[in-house]
Design a protein around this motif. Sequence first.
Motif: not given
Length: 254
Positions: A6-11, A49-53, A58-61
């Motif tokens: 459901i959720v994916e993060t890359k770099n 967690f704070n980045l995902i929400t 983000l700086s990158r990704g």
Amino acid sequence: MGDDFIVETKNLTKEFKGFVAVSDVNLKVRRHTIHALIGPNGAGKTTCFNLITKFLPLSRGTITLNGRDITNTAPADIARLGMVRSFQISAVFGHLTALENVRVALQRKLGTSFQFWKSDKSLAELNDRAEELLVDVGVQEYRDIPAGELSYGRKRALEIATTLALDPEMLLLDEPMAGMGTEDVARTAELIKRVSKDRTILMVEHNLSVVADLSDTITVLKLGKVLAEGPYSEISQNPEVIEAYMGHGVGSHA
């Protein structure tokens, strides 16, 4: 369902004035599972967690939700897409009863949050669903008690009820057991297990016993990077994880 994430993060990366708090984190959260994000102090889990929400930029990704790129999407818009962060978004109103708190949350979903002048009859139509949610989180007997008078653990349960009122597909819990006594921890763990049946849950949690009991998958961070990932049976035997948690008892859970 093998690749149904459901959720994916890359770099996923976050830098603060030259300090890299999170570095190239690739995370995949499988649908209808409980996924825990853990790590020793300073590991970067709260920042991640704070980045995902989207409470931090983000700086990158990149971040995707149901295959949709949400890297630059605002938190409120992400909530409308079905990913809701509890214990941050769903603060309760202490002067309102438990039932009234959930009813306000239901109004919010209907887009009538601020129409407090609506008739009692109109608002009463939401009572049945509000009472169902109170039953779901085990605080129905406190329906007429002001939220400010509830115990810490029951107040957290009420916050989950107000979050569930938004009908999220994915629920993000930020240290749900923080500050709780043993009885409230057990009650909240059972609640999380119950509400996860038809939802996906991503949580940051320090209580390793709770993580062991609840989580399908655990991602361990150290110094902003993924150190290990897998079920508790695997990560608790990982020498690098044991070293990172030395003195924290990662392998002591029965």
